[in-house]
Motif scaffolding. Sequence first.
Motif, mmCIF file in Angstrom:
data_model
loop_
_atom_site.group_PDB
_atom_site.id
_atom_site.type_symbol
_atom_site.label_atom_id
_atom_site.label_comp_id
_atom_site.label_asym_id
_atom_site.label_seq_id
_atom_site.Cartn_x
_atom_site.Cartn_y
_atom_site.Cartn_z
ATOM 1 N N GLU A 83 17.837 25.074 61.654
ATOM 2 C CA GLU A 83 17.576 26.177 60.719
ATOM 3 C C GLU A 83 18.780 26.474 59.839
ATOM 4 O OE1 GLU A 83 16.255 29.792 62.700
ATOM 5 O OE2 GLU A 83 14.974 28.573 64.005
ATOM 6 N N THR A 84 19.973 26.342 60.400
ATOM 7 C CA THR A 84 21.186 26.726 59.680
ATOM 8 C C THR A 84 21.872 25.544 58.997
ATOM 9 O OG1 THR A 84 22.386 26.413 61.741
ATOM 10 C CG2 THR A 84 21.711 28.659 61.239
ATOM 11 N N ASN A 85 21.237 24.353 59.103
ATOM 12 C CA ASN A 85 21.827 23.123 58.542
ATOM 13 C C ASN A 85 23.092 22.659 59.252
ATOM 14 O OD1 ASN A 85 19.894 22.456 56.686
ATOM 15 N ND2 ASN A 85 20.884 23.520 54.984
ATOM 16 N N LEU A 86 23.485 23.385 60.296
ATOM 17 C CA LEU A 86 24.669 22.965 61.050
ATOM 18 C C LEU A 86 24.409 21.629 61.743
ATOM 19 C CD1 LEU A 86 25.719 26.415 62.513
ATOM 20 C CD2 LEU A 86 27.099 24.978 61.000
ATOM 21 N N ILE A 87 23.126 21.259 61.884
ATOM 22 C CA ILE A 87 22.777 19.987 62.515
ATOM 23 C C ILE A 87 23.345 18.807 61.716
ATOM 24 C CG2 ILE A 87 20.556 19.583 61.342
ATOM 25 C CD1 ILE A 87 21.269 18.952 65.085
ATOM 26 N N LEU A 88 23.618 19.034 60.414
ATOM 27 C CA LEU A 88 24.111 17.909 59.605
ATOM 28 C C LEU A 88 25.503 17.461 60.054
ATOM 29 C CD1 LEU A 88 22.591 18.942 56.153
ATOM 30 C CD2 LEU A 88 21.672 17.342 57.853
ATOM 31 N N PRO A 89 26.507 18.363 60.050
ATOM 32 C CA PRO A 89 27.808 17.928 60.586
ATOM 33 C C PRO A 89 27.763 17.619 62.086
ATOM 34 C CG PRO A 89 27.855 20.276 60.029
ATOM 35 C CD PRO A 89 26.574 19.713 59.473
ATOM 36 N N ASN A 125 16.293 13.350 56.858
ATOM 37 C CA ASN A 125 15.922 13.594 55.469
ATOM 38 C C ASN A 125 17.108 13.797 54.539
ATOM 39 O OD1 ASN A 125 13.187 13.330 55.828
ATOM 40 N ND2 ASN A 125 12.866 15.508 56.274
ATOM 41 N N GLU A 126 18.295 13.922 55.083
ATOM 42 C CA GLU A 126 19.458 14.103 54.228
ATOM 43 C C GLU A 126 19.584 12.907 53.278
ATOM 44 O OE1 GLU A 126 24.041 15.712 54.753
ATOM 45 O OE2 GLU A 126 23.217 14.226 56.132
ATOM 46 N N ILE A 130 21.408 7.204 55.291
ATOM 47 C CA ILE A 130 21.636 5.762 55.479
ATOM 48 C C ILE A 130 23.120 5.436 55.312
ATOM 49 C CG2 ILE A 130 21.025 3.436 54.666
ATOM 50 C CD1 ILE A 130 18.622 4.934 55.739
ATOM 51 N N GLU A 131 23.723 6.021 54.259
ATOM 52 C CA GLU A 131 25.143 5.781 54.008
ATOM 53 C C GLU A 131 25.981 6.244 55.184
ATOM 54 O OE1 GLU A 131 22.992 6.869 51.862
ATOM 55 O OE2 GLU A 131 23.459 6.266 49.801
ATOM 56 N N GLU A 165 10.646 3.730 53.214
ATOM 57 C CA GLU A 165 11.810 3.062 52.612
ATOM 58 C C GLU A 165 13.050 3.232 53.470
ATOM 59 O OE1 GLU A 165 12.469 4.300 48.538
ATOM 60 O OE2 GLU A 165 10.404 3.695 48.061
ATOM 61 N N LYS A 166 13.254 4.477 53.909
ATOM 62 C CA LYS A 166 14.435 4.761 54.735
ATOM 63 C C LYS A 166 14.415 3.946 56.014
ATOM 64 C CE LYS A 166 16.753 9.022 53.856
ATOM 65 N NZ LYS A 166 16.975 10.422 54.108
ATOM 66 N N LEU A 167 13.244 3.877 56.646
ATOM 67 C CA LEU A 167 13.142 3.115 57.885
ATOM 68 C C LEU A 167 13.439 1.638 57.633
ATOM 69 C CD1 LEU A 167 10.066 4.915 59.491
ATOM 70 C CD2 LEU A 167 12.430 4.975 60.290
ATOM 71 N N HIS A 168 12.968 1.129 56.500
ATOM 72 C CA HIS A 168 13.274 -0.267 56.169
ATOM 73 C C HIS A 168 14.761 -0.478 55.935
ATOM 74 C CE1 HIS A 168 9.581 -2.547 56.281
ATOM 75 N NE2 HIS A 168 8.943 -1.503 55.776
#
Length: 278
Positions: A83-89, A125-126, A130-131, A165-168
């Motif tokens: 919810e807080t986007n803290l999952i990204l870092p 989804n970010e 992939i990078e 596409e991402k999965l590929h």
Amino acid sequence: AVKEKNKNGFEFYTPEINKSLHRKMTIEKQLRMALENNEFKLNFQPQLNLRSKEISGVEALIRWNNNELGNVTPGEFISLAEETNLILPIGKWILREACLQNKKWQEQGLPPLKIAVNISMKQFNEHNFIESVSQILNETKLDPKYLELEITEGIAIMDHTFTIEKLHELKNLGVKISIDDFGTGYSSFGYLQKYPINILKIDKSFITGISNNKENAAIVKCILSLAQHLFLDVVAEGVETKADLDFLLQTTCKYAQGYYIGHPMSADTFERKFLSMK
Ligand code: C2E
Ligand code: MG
Ligand code: MG
Ligand code: MG
């Protein structure tokens, strides 16, 4: 009683609600500082290859110990981190830490293991997911074939073309993809043949106690047959007893994970328990 109304019709919160709201707010506040304060660590749960009878992989599971809150389970904080986007870092830290640990085991001369890492929907989804996977693999020098990304049916089902596409792109990097908690999400199987997926992880609710549950046994056999025809490997989660394991040994299921095989444990404990035997 969750939310109650007094006789004037005004809503007020009961002490329990207040307490759980307060805990949620404290979790959120502490979560913002947890990464820089080094409060996270990874535990590793072994996965058994039912044919070779060897430990062939581990699932990395995050653990959080906080001064004020004590141990907070992923069930309590992962959704808040999303919810807080803290999952990204946090997610990036998990991925790097998992790859580092696996590389370290390999450098110690231990038999190579696959490491499975849970990826949250936000993280997947970010735009630069992939990078960052690719960068972490380069940085840690882990051979991509020893990394497995666990996604949920929720991600897989999204009919955005960029999901496929991402999965590929991930497949092209050489990493494996598994569907976690399989069977609990959506009933559409269409995506299974469209997407470059390698592994189904059957949810523990179908596996624990399977030898005494005809309905679950039927469901699991059906999933195994589906997987076989689609050339997917299967991991059974939630193997808690010898009876659970014995049941699976008589099927085509290739891998098993659960408390009977081993609880999630620290890297040190894992090394001592499983790798020193070789
Ligand atoms: P999951 O990915 O399905 O992970 C398996 C969960 O089942 C883990 O709970 C594990 O400790 C537990 N488990 C393993 N064997 C057994 C068993 O035999 N019986 C039972 N009843 N449970 C078993 P945990 O570590 O509390 O994690 C819960 C969920 O939180 C995970 O479910 C996953 O969705 C999420 N999670 C955990 N670590 C991470 C992480 O590093 N990143 C992300 N994004 N999510 C995570
Ligand atoms: Mg998982
Ligand atoms: Mg998961
Ligand atoms: Mg699961």
